[in-house]
Design a protein around this motif. Structure first.
Motif, PDB file in Angstrom:
ATOM      1  N   MET A 113       0.544  -1.116   0.241  1.00  0.00           N
ATOM      2  CA  MET A 113       0.098   0.299  -0.478  1.00  0.00           C
ATOM      3  C   MET A 113       0.788   1.377  -0.022  1.00  0.00           C
ATOM      4  SD  MET A 113      -3.167  -1.088   0.287  1.00  0.00           S
ATOM      5  CE  MET A 113      -4.864  -1.210   0.908  1.00  0.00           C
ATOM      6  N   GLY A 114      -0.079   2.782  -0.763  1.00  0.00           N
ATOM      7  CA  GLY A 114       1.204   3.894  -0.156  1.00  0.00           C
ATOM      8  C   GLY A 114       2.157   3.706  -1.257  1.00  0.00           C
ATOM      9  N   ILE A 115       2.099   2.667  -2.719  1.00  0.00           N
ATOM     10  CA  ILE A 115       3.208   3.210  -3.085  1.00  0.00           C
ATOM     11  C   ILE A 115       2.552   3.885  -4.495  1.00  0.00           C
ATOM     12  CG2 ILE A 115       4.800   1.565  -5.495  1.00  0.00           C
ATOM     13  CD1 ILE A 115       6.068   1.618  -2.411  1.00  0.00           C
ATOM     14  N   VAL A 116       3.221   4.975  -4.825  1.00  0.00           N
ATOM     15  CA  VAL A 116       1.944   6.116  -6.281  1.00  0.00           C
ATOM     16  C   VAL A 116       3.190   6.126  -7.634  1.00  0.00           C
ATOM     17  CG1 VAL A 116       2.006   8.047  -6.058  1.00  0.00           C
ATOM     18  CG2 VAL A 116       2.006   6.981  -4.269  1.00  0.00           C
ATOM     19  N   GLY A 117       2.287   5.290  -7.967  1.00  0.00           N
ATOM     20  CA  GLY A 117       3.173   5.739  -9.787  1.00  0.00           C
ATOM     21  C   GLY A 117       3.021   6.898  -9.836  1.00  0.00           C
ATOM     22  N   ASN A 118       4.018   6.592 -11.225  1.00  0.00           N
ATOM     23  CA  ASN A 118       5.258   7.931 -11.039  1.00  0.00           C
ATOM     24  C   ASN A 118       5.605   8.382 -12.635  1.00  0.00           C
ATOM     25  OD1 ASN A 118       7.242   6.108 -11.692  1.00  0.00           O
ATOM     26  ND2 ASN A 118       8.441   6.919  -9.666  1.00  0.00           N
ATOM     27  N   PHE A 144      19.184   1.487  -4.809  1.00  0.00           N
ATOM     28  CA  PHE A 144      19.285   1.802  -6.086  1.00  0.00           C
ATOM     29  C   PHE A 144      18.010   1.083  -6.482  1.00  0.00           C
ATOM     30  CE2 PHE A 144      18.419   1.340 -10.451  1.00  0.00           C
ATOM     31  CZ  PHE A 144      18.144   2.220 -11.010  1.00  0.00           C
ATOM     32  N   THR A 145      17.474  -0.598  -6.159  1.00  0.00           N
ATOM     33  CA  THR A 145      17.023  -0.970  -6.792  1.00  0.00           C
ATOM     34  C   THR A 145      15.675  -0.857  -5.853  1.00  0.00           C
ATOM     35  OG1 THR A 145      19.070  -2.410  -6.714  1.00  0.00           O
ATOM     36  CG2 THR A 145      16.471  -3.764  -7.163  1.00  0.00           C
ATOM     37  N   CYS A 146      15.581  -0.503  -4.342  1.00  0.00           N
ATOM     38  CA  CYS A 146      14.515  -0.216  -3.696  1.00  0.00           C
ATOM     39  C   CYS A 146      14.419   1.314  -3.389  1.00  0.00           C
ATOM     40  CB  CYS A 146      15.522  -0.847  -2.149  1.00  0.00           C
ATOM     41  SG  CYS A 146      15.716  -2.660  -2.086  1.00  0.00           S
ATOM     42  N   SER A 147      14.933   1.947  -4.551  1.00  0.00           N
ATOM     43  CA  SER A 147      14.420   3.615  -4.406  1.00  0.00           C
ATOM     44  C   SER A 147      12.828   3.640  -4.569  1.00  0.00           C
ATOM     45  CB  SER A 147      15.558   4.142  -5.490  1.00  0.00           C
ATOM     46  OG  SER A 147      15.227   4.004  -6.853  1.00  0.00           O
ATOM     47  N   GLU A 148      12.105   4.657  -4.043  1.00  0.00           N
ATOM     48  CA  GLU A 148      10.918   5.078  -4.633  1.00  0.00           C
ATOM     49  C   GLU A 148      10.610   5.408  -5.548  1.00  0.00           C
ATOM     50  OE1 GLU A 148       9.067   8.304  -2.211  1.00  0.00           O
ATOM     51  OE2 GLU A 148      10.213   7.303  -0.309  1.00  0.00           O
ATOM     52  N   THR A 201      10.161   1.872  -6.819  1.00  0.00           N
ATOM     53  CA  THR A 201       8.938   1.454  -6.937  1.00  0.00           C
ATOM     54  C   THR A 201       7.713   2.348  -7.568  1.00  0.00           C
ATOM     55  OG1 THR A 201       9.040   2.703  -4.973  1.00  0.00           O
ATOM     56  CG2 THR A 201       9.465  -0.123  -4.780  1.00  0.00           C
ATOM     57  N   GLY A 202       7.575   3.273  -7.412  1.00  0.00           N
ATOM     58  CA  GLY A 202       6.602   4.342  -7.907  1.00  0.00           C
ATOM     59  C   GLY A 202       6.932   3.710  -9.834  1.00  0.00           C
ATOM     60  N   LEU A 203       7.398   3.195 -10.652  1.00  0.00           N
ATOM     61  CA  LEU A 203       7.366   3.182 -11.771  1.00  0.00           C
ATOM     62  C   LEU A 203       6.629   1.921 -11.964  1.00  0.00           C
ATOM     63  CD1 LEU A 203       8.095   3.230 -14.572  1.00  0.00           C
ATOM     64  CD2 LEU A 203      11.187   2.329 -13.747  1.00  0.00           C
ATOM     65  N   LEU A 204       7.352   1.097 -11.364  1.00  0.00           N
ATOM     66  CA  LEU A 204       6.341  -0.448 -11.728  1.00  0.00           C
ATOM     67  C   LEU A 204       5.109  -0.802 -10.953  1.00  0.00           C
ATOM     68  CD1 LEU A 204       9.702  -2.936  -9.602  1.00  0.00           C
ATOM     69  CD2 LEU A 204       8.984  -2.528 -12.073  1.00  0.00           C
ATOM     70  N   SER A 205       4.559   0.244  -9.790  1.00  0.00           N
ATOM     71  CA  SER A 205       3.129   0.556  -9.380  1.00  0.00           C
ATOM     72  C   SER A 205       3.033   1.273 -10.981  1.00  0.00           C
ATOM     73  CB  SER A 205       3.442   1.721  -7.876  1.00  0.00           C
ATOM     74  OG  SER A 205       1.467   1.637  -8.331  1.00  0.00           O
ATOM     75  N   SER A 206       3.065   1.580 -11.591  1.00  0.00           N
ATOM     76  CA  SER A 206       2.762   2.831 -12.728  1.00  0.00           C
ATOM     77  C   SER A 206       2.238   1.390 -13.737  1.00  0.00           C
ATOM     78  CB  SER A 206       3.076   3.662 -13.685  1.00  0.00           C
ATOM     79  OG  SER A 206       3.578   4.662 -12.751  1.00  0.00           O
ATOM     80  N   LEU A 207       3.260   0.403 -13.372  1.00  0.00           N
ATOM     81  CA  LEU A 207       3.221  -0.715 -14.561  1.00  0.00           C
ATOM     82  C   LEU A 207       2.649  -1.180 -14.089  1.00  0.00           C
ATOM     83  CD1 LEU A 207       6.884  -0.696 -15.510  1.00  0.00           C
ATOM     84  CD2 LEU A 207       5.166   0.444 -16.838  1.00  0.00           C
ATOM     85  N   SER A 248      13.653 -17.809  -1.354  1.00  0.00           N
ATOM     86  CA  SER A 248      12.493 -17.123  -2.895  1.00  0.00           C
ATOM     87  C   SER A 248      12.410 -15.088  -2.157  1.00  0.00           C
ATOM     88  CB  SER A 248      10.730 -17.666  -1.660  1.00  0.00           C
ATOM     89  OG  SER A 248      11.073 -18.022  -1.994  1.00  0.00           O
ATOM     90  N   PRO A 249      13.369 -14.740  -3.502  1.00  0.00           N
ATOM     91  CA  PRO A 249      13.509 -13.597  -3.278  1.00  0.00           C
ATOM     92  C   PRO A 249      11.783 -12.516  -2.440  1.00  0.00           C
ATOM     93  CG  PRO A 249      13.210 -14.136  -5.463  1.00  0.00           C
ATOM     94  CD  PRO A 249      12.780 -14.934  -4.483  1.00  0.00           C
ATOM     95  N   GLU A 250      12.663 -11.612  -1.819  1.00  0.00           N
ATOM     96  CA  GLU A 250      11.239 -10.461  -1.310  1.00  0.00           C
ATOM     97  C   GLU A 250      11.345  -9.488  -2.585  1.00  0.00           C
ATOM     98  OE1 GLU A 250      10.693  -9.926   2.023  1.00  0.00           O
ATOM     99  OE2 GLU A 250      11.740 -12.265   1.955  1.00  0.00           O
ATOM    100  N   PRO A 251      10.034  -9.502  -1.758  1.00  0.00           N
ATOM    101  CA  PRO A 251       9.087  -8.398  -2.823  1.00  0.00           C
ATOM    102  C   PRO A 251       9.347  -6.814  -2.610  1.00  0.00           C
ATOM    103  CG  PRO A 251       7.336  -9.277  -1.192  1.00  0.00           C
ATOM    104  CD  PRO A 251       8.343  -9.594  -1.457  1.00  0.00           C
ATOM    105  N   LEU A 252       9.117  -6.375  -3.449  1.00  0.00           N
ATOM    106  CA  LEU A 252       9.376  -4.188  -3.514  1.00  0.00           C
ATOM    107  C   LEU A 252       8.657  -3.839  -2.442  1.00  0.00           C
ATOM    108  CD1 LEU A 252      11.205  -3.507  -6.805  1.00  0.00           C
ATOM    109  CD2 LEU A 252      12.307  -4.172  -4.645  1.00  0.00           C
ATOM    110  N   TYR A 253       7.050  -4.596  -2.422  1.00  0.00           N
ATOM    111  CA  TYR A 253       6.784  -3.621  -2.027  1.00  0.00           C
ATOM    112  C   TYR A 253       4.945  -5.274  -1.905  1.00  0.00           C
ATOM    113  CZ  TYR A 253       4.893  -1.962  -6.536  1.00  0.00           C
ATOM    114  OH  TYR A 253       4.898  -1.435  -7.781  1.00  0.00           O
ATOM    115  N   VAL A 254       4.424  -5.061  -1.499  1.00  0.00           N
ATOM    116  CA  VAL A 254       2.780  -5.817  -1.446  1.00  0.00           C
ATOM    117  C   VAL A 254       2.177  -4.571  -2.003  1.00  0.00           C
ATOM    118  CG1 VAL A 254       1.540  -7.411  -1.351  1.00  0.00           C
ATOM    119  CG2 VAL A 254       3.441  -7.924  -0.999  1.00  0.00           C
ATOM    120  N   SER A 255       0.874  -4.422  -2.450  1.00  0.00           N
ATOM    121  CA  SER A 255      -0.006  -4.289  -3.107  1.00  0.00           C
ATOM    122  C   SER A 255      -1.578  -4.475  -2.638  1.00  0.00           C
ATOM    123  CB  SER A 255       0.515  -3.216  -4.628  1.00  0.00           C
ATOM    124  OG  SER A 255      -0.451  -3.316  -5.583  1.00  0.00           O
TER     125      SER A 255
END
Ligand code: FE2
Length: 283
Positions: free
Chosen positions: A1-6, A115-119, A122-128, A276-283
């Motif tokens: 939650m809280g990840i905003v697409g950019n 860099f990999t975990c930067s906002e 994650t914002g880009l991935l949320s947009s996708l 198993s690798p950790e997810p960057l976020y869970v929405s």
């Protein structure tokens, strides 16, 4: 939650029609410097001779396969094909002989992890529309001057297959990439034709399940970008890069993301994670 697409709707529209998107100035020069300096340190600490023997000795397929498989959870160094002379020795310094470092930099190394975990990522991935994104591999690619090898036309979904397909490539230029030093070339819109073939790991090692179709080189367009630009690559986009015959390197940091929500990681992919690798976020 809280990840905003950019991404803007224009950017998304362009990505959906072309199969790739260039985001200029995605990374600051400080971020780029930090990653390049960190790679210098990793290379300085790399004991080249034992690894070089794996790659330079003929008929060592099993050793090279194992080195490759184990790299999924390590920071491993891969040599350029043309790095070795006929005597099996490196022709130039190790710093100029490495093709790439992979495939878990993003998990293990703090600088690359930041860099990999930067906002912005994650914002880009949320947009996708990623719901539970996992970075499944990372690569620092050198494209060395004079010997930086070509990467033949391919689709990233072939190598990192989920059912349904969810892979996206995130390719950050750490140096300017041009037609001279081996930038990415792609066939715009080719992602709409779907996945052509898969790269399978089985008891015989790794191989493609079908031969490559032939592509007309005239259909490819160069994606020339400045250092700091991010190229977002659809998993079904046909793309390639030519050998770097110039005297300038072309460093890049490349990530591949897949979703782990509502889709299945194929058991015959080359990457078989013990943990198993950790997810960057869970929405
Ligand atoms: Fe690729």
């Amino acid at each position: 939650m809280g990840i905003v697409g950019n991404l803007s709707s224009d950017q998304l529209q362009s990505f959906n029609s072309q199969g790739y998107l260039v985001i200029e100035s995605f990374s600051s020069s400080e971020e780029i410097d930090a990653m390049r300096k960190r790679m210098d340190q990793l290379l300085d600490g790399f004991d080249c001779s034992s690894t070089a023997s794996i790659f330079s000795t003929k008929n060592q397929q099993q050793s090279t396969d194992n080195y490759f498989y184990e790299s999924a959870e390590k920071i491993s160094f891969f040599f350029e094909e043309k790095a070795f002379g006929d005597d099996g020795a490196l022709k130039q310094a190790k710093q100029l002989s490495i093709n790439k470092v992979g495939h878990a930099l993003h998990e293990i190394d703090p600088v690359f992890k930041t860099f990999t975990c930067s906002e912005k990522l994650t914002g880009l991935l949320s947009s996708l529309h990623y719901k539970r994104p996992v970075i499944i591999q990372s690569m620092y690619i050198f494209k060395q001057p004079g010997i930086g090898g070509e990467v033949v036309p391919h689709q990233d979904n072939s190598f990192l297959y989920t059912e349904p397909t969810t892979c996206t490539g995130l390719w950050l230029a750490l140096e300017d990439a041009t037609v001279i030093n081996g930038c990415i070339w792609a066939i715009p819109g080719s992602q709409k034709d779907g996945l052509v073939r898969r790269f399978i790991r089985d008891e015989n090692g790794v191989h493609f399940d079908k031969p490559s179709p032939s592509y007309d080189q005239k259909d490819f367009v160069p994606i020339e970008v400045k250092a700091g630009s991010l190229v977002v690559i659809h998993g079904d986009l046909i793309h390639q890069s030519y050998e770097n015959q110039s005297s300038k390197s072309r460093h890049a940091y490349s990530l591949h993301v897949v979703d782990t929500d509502g889709c299945k990681w194929a058991q015959d992919n080359w990457i078989r994670r013990k943990v198993s690798p950790e997810p960057l976020y869970v929405s």
